[in-house]
Design a protein around this motif. Sequence first.
Motif, PDB file in Angstrom:
ATOM      1  N   LEU A 131      23.691  58.738 -26.300  1.00  0.00           N
ATOM      2  CA  LEU A 131      23.480  57.884 -25.123  1.00  0.00           C
ATOM      3  C   LEU A 131      24.586  58.123 -24.096  1.00  0.00           C
ATOM      4  O   LEU A 131      25.481  57.310 -23.911  1.00  0.00           O
ATOM      5  CB  LEU A 131      23.416  56.416 -25.530  1.00  0.00           C
ATOM      6  CG  LEU A 131      22.269  56.028 -26.454  1.00  0.00           C
ATOM      7  CD1 LEU A 131      22.256  54.537 -26.699  1.00  0.00           C
ATOM      8  CD2 LEU A 131      20.932  56.492 -25.908  1.00  0.00           C
ATOM      9  N   VAL A 132      24.489  59.248 -23.425  1.00  0.00           N
ATOM     10  CA  VAL A 132      25.443  59.591 -22.367  1.00  0.00           C
ATOM     11  C   VAL A 132      24.696  59.646 -21.039  1.00  0.00           C
ATOM     12  O   VAL A 132      23.500  59.919 -20.993  1.00  0.00           O
ATOM     13  CB  VAL A 132      26.145  60.943 -22.647  1.00  0.00           C
ATOM     14  CG1 VAL A 132      27.011  60.835 -23.880  1.00  0.00           C
ATOM     15  CG2 VAL A 132      25.151  62.066 -22.797  1.00  0.00           C
ATOM     16  N   GLY A 133      25.393  59.386 -19.975  1.00  0.00           N
ATOM     17  CA  GLY A 133      24.764  59.441 -18.656  1.00  0.00           C
ATOM     18  C   GLY A 133      23.626  58.448 -18.536  1.00  0.00           C
ATOM     19  O   GLY A 133      23.752  57.277 -18.890  1.00  0.00           O
ATOM     20  N   ASP A 134      22.498  58.939 -18.019  1.00  0.00           N
ATOM     21  CA  ASP A 134      21.323  58.092 -17.802  1.00  0.00           C
ATOM     22  C   ASP A 134      20.377  58.028 -18.999  1.00  0.00           C
ATOM     23  O   ASP A 134      19.289  57.471 -18.889  1.00  0.00           O
ATOM     24  CB  ASP A 134      20.525  58.616 -16.599  1.00  0.00           C
ATOM     25  CG  ASP A 134      21.105  58.128 -15.284  1.00  0.00           C
ATOM     26  OD1 ASP A 134      21.933  57.203 -15.317  1.00  0.00           O
ATOM     27  OD2 ASP A 134      20.704  58.669 -14.238  1.00  0.00           O
ATOM     28  N   THR A 135      20.756  58.572 -20.128  1.00  0.00           N
ATOM     29  CA  THR A 135      19.859  58.632 -21.283  1.00  0.00           C
ATOM     30  C   THR A 135      19.402  57.241 -21.703  1.00  0.00           C
ATOM     31  O   THR A 135      18.214  57.007 -21.915  1.00  0.00           O
ATOM     32  CB  THR A 135      20.539  59.341 -22.469  1.00  0.00           C
ATOM     33  OG1 THR A 135      21.035  60.596 -22.024  1.00  0.00           O
ATOM     34  CG2 THR A 135      19.571  59.552 -23.606  1.00  0.00           C
ATOM     35  N   GLU A 136      20.340  56.302 -21.816  1.00  0.00           N
ATOM     36  CA  GLU A 136      19.993  54.946 -22.218  1.00  0.00           C
ATOM     37  C   GLU A 136      19.016  54.317 -21.229  1.00  0.00           C
ATOM     38  O   GLU A 136      17.997  53.744 -21.621  1.00  0.00           O
ATOM     39  CB  GLU A 136      21.254  54.092 -22.323  1.00  0.00           C
ATOM     40  CG  GLU A 136      20.980  52.658 -22.700  1.00  0.00           C
ATOM     41  CD  GLU A 136      22.231  51.804 -22.707  1.00  0.00           C
ATOM     42  OE1 GLU A 136      22.074  50.571 -22.719  1.00  0.00           O
ATOM     43  OE2 GLU A 136      23.354  52.349 -22.677  1.00  0.00           O
ATOM     44  N   HIS A 137      19.311  54.449 -19.946  1.00  0.00           N
ATOM     45  CA  HIS A 137      18.441  53.884 -18.908  1.00  0.00           C
ATOM     46  C   HIS A 137      17.056  54.542 -18.928  1.00  0.00           C
ATOM     47  O   HIS A 137      16.038  53.855 -18.827  1.00  0.00           O
ATOM     48  CB  HIS A 137      19.094  54.052 -17.534  1.00  0.00           C
ATOM     49  CG  HIS A 137      18.241  53.555 -16.418  1.00  0.00           C
ATOM     50  ND1 HIS A 137      18.026  52.215 -16.198  1.00  0.00           N
ATOM     51  CD2 HIS A 137      17.516  54.220 -15.471  1.00  0.00           C
ATOM     52  CE1 HIS A 137      17.219  52.063 -15.167  1.00  0.00           C
ATOM     53  NE2 HIS A 137      16.901  53.269 -14.697  1.00  0.00           N
ATOM     54  N   THR A 138      17.011  55.869 -19.068  1.00  0.00           N
ATOM     55  CA  THR A 138      15.736  56.591 -19.083  1.00  0.00           C
ATOM     56  C   THR A 138      14.872  56.149 -20.251  1.00  0.00           C
ATOM     57  O   THR A 138      13.679  55.881 -20.091  1.00  0.00           O
ATOM     58  CB  THR A 138      15.972  58.113 -19.153  1.00  0.00           C
ATOM     59  OG1 THR A 138      16.793  58.498 -18.048  1.00  0.00           O
ATOM     60  CG2 THR A 138      14.667  58.875 -19.107  1.00  0.00           C
TER      61      THR A 138
END
Length: 180
Positions: free
Chosen positions: A69-76
């Motif tokens: 879960l780095v960058g926008d991965t969690e949001h995506t």
Amino acid sequence: MRFYVLRVLSGQEKKVCEYIEVAKSNGTLGSYVRRVLVPMEKVTSQRNGKIVVKEHPYMPGYVLVEAALVGDTEHTLSTLPNVIGFLTSRTTDGQLEPEPLRTQEVQALLGQVDQDAEGEGRFDVEYSVGDSVRIIDGPFSEFSATIDEVKSDKRKLKVMVKIFGRRTPLELDYTQVEKE
């Protein structure tokens, strides 16, 4: 990469997996998601005297995702259609963040899924002592019987069949009888 639990709308687990696979292939999630799993179990039931085996989610409403879960991965991941969000916990400063599964939990879940895939799975018909059943398989097919003992862990029933005026005990598998 760790395993996280995504909460999804019940019945939409496979669809969410497809959305994640599409996002992986088009580069949105790229190398941040390794695996997506919907643990399934086999459910055996009887309908009109026939044995029916279907697969159902082991944990309805949840999808396991092995991801970083780095960058926008969690949001995506959390904004995909039919996704409610991650299974979260509160940090020391009061923020909610996705909680990764422990290694033992993942191994236990994957081990249970493998075990269910090898076996017959769960049997959907409940039997209890005193129930009347009809034998549908074996040398005593079409005989009526009464359940004396239920061995649910072995999926066996001890039944009493009346043959030539005498009560005779038989041990049968769940799949050899149906409720009357």
